[in-house]
Design an enzyme around this catalytic site. Structure first.
Site, PDB file in Angstrom:
ATOM      1  N   HIS A  13       0.562  -9.241  -1.711  1.00 54.57           N
ATOM      2  CA  HIS A  13       0.274  -8.303  -2.899  1.00 54.57           C
ATOM      3  C   HIS A  13       1.459  -8.571  -3.827  1.00 54.57           C
ATOM      4  O   HIS A  13       0.917  -8.751  -5.313  1.00 54.57           O
ATOM      5  CB  HIS A  13       0.759  -6.789  -2.529  1.00 54.57           C
ATOM      6  N   LYS A  37     -10.326   8.313   4.104  1.00 57.31           N
ATOM      7  CA  LYS A  37      -9.509   7.357   5.007  1.00 57.31           C
ATOM      8  C   LYS A  37      -8.284   7.818   5.067  1.00 57.31           C
ATOM      9  O   LYS A  37      -7.611   8.142   4.282  1.00 57.31           O
ATOM     10  CB  LYS A  37      -9.679   6.013   4.427  1.00 57.31           C
ATOM     11  N   ARG A  86      -8.310 -14.190  -0.850  1.00 60.93           N
ATOM     12  CA  ARG A  86      -7.755 -14.834   0.309  1.00 60.93           C
ATOM     13  C   ARG A  86      -8.491 -15.901   0.799  1.00 60.93           C
ATOM     14  O   ARG A  86      -8.393 -17.030   1.256  1.00 60.93           O
ATOM     15  CB  ARG A  86      -7.176 -13.856   1.505  1.00 60.93           C
ATOM     16  N   SER A 123      -3.023  -5.852   5.108  1.00 60.85           N
ATOM     17  CA  SER A 123      -2.296  -4.511   5.235  1.00 60.85           C
ATOM     18  C   SER A 123      -2.560  -4.224   6.612  1.00 60.85           C
ATOM     19  O   SER A 123      -1.801  -3.819   7.508  1.00 60.85           O
ATOM     20  CB  SER A 123      -2.593  -3.469   4.458  1.00 60.85           C
TER      21      SER A 123
END
Length: 159
Positions: A13, A37, A86, A123
């Site tokens: 990040h 969440k 990614r 993460s």
């Protein structure tokens, strides 16, 4: 504008934030508040961690938002969203989001390939490794590694 949940922030990040800060006069790191969440860290904790690790960038500010990203962009006067990619699997989903954001509000998306050093980081992976006692210190800022260790220590609710 660089959006995400940042639960927790990783060196991947930070790489995207750093590179974005060299391209734009102002970068807003936008932390999504997702009430459906439960994160490992509260939104306030994520904001604190991000502010701590981005304080070296005078043109970066950290804010939280809920709802549609394009509404937040409009309210902030942000015309571009920067998204780190990614892998090809990221692109499929992010392309759909980018096209929707352009259609809804004319907000453009800049896809920035992740530095290969960080291409495997997420993460979720960081949390999983830390939960089982693995050393994540090479992959997250020092303060984040410390907070992960404290949060996931044996005897704590998440440990």
């Amino acid at each position: 504008m660089s959006p995400g949940s940042f639960d927790p922030v990783t060196n991947g990040h930070l790489d995207i934030i750093d590179r974005s800060s060299r391209l734009y006069d102002e970068v807003i790191v936008a932390v999504l508040i997702n009430t459906s969440k439960q994160g490992l860290f509260t939104v306030e904790e994520r904001l604190d961690m991000l502010r701590e690790v981005t304080r070296i960038y005078p043109n970066v500010r950290v804010e939280s938002f809920h709802g549609l990203l394009v509404d937040f962009c409009r309210a902030q006067g942000a015309a571009v969203v920067v998204k780190g990619l990614r892998a090809v699997s990221d692109f499929d989903y992010e392309l759909q989001m980018a096209q929707m954001n352009t259609g809804l509000a004319g907000v453009e998306t800049l896809f920035m390939p992740t530095n290969p050093l960080y291409s495997f980081l997420s993460s979720s992976l960081i949390k999983d490794v830390a939960k089982w006692g693995g050393d994540v210190s090479p992959h997250v800022p020092e303060g984040v590694a410390r907070r992960l260790a404290e949060r996931l220590a044996p005897g704590t609710p998440n440990g």
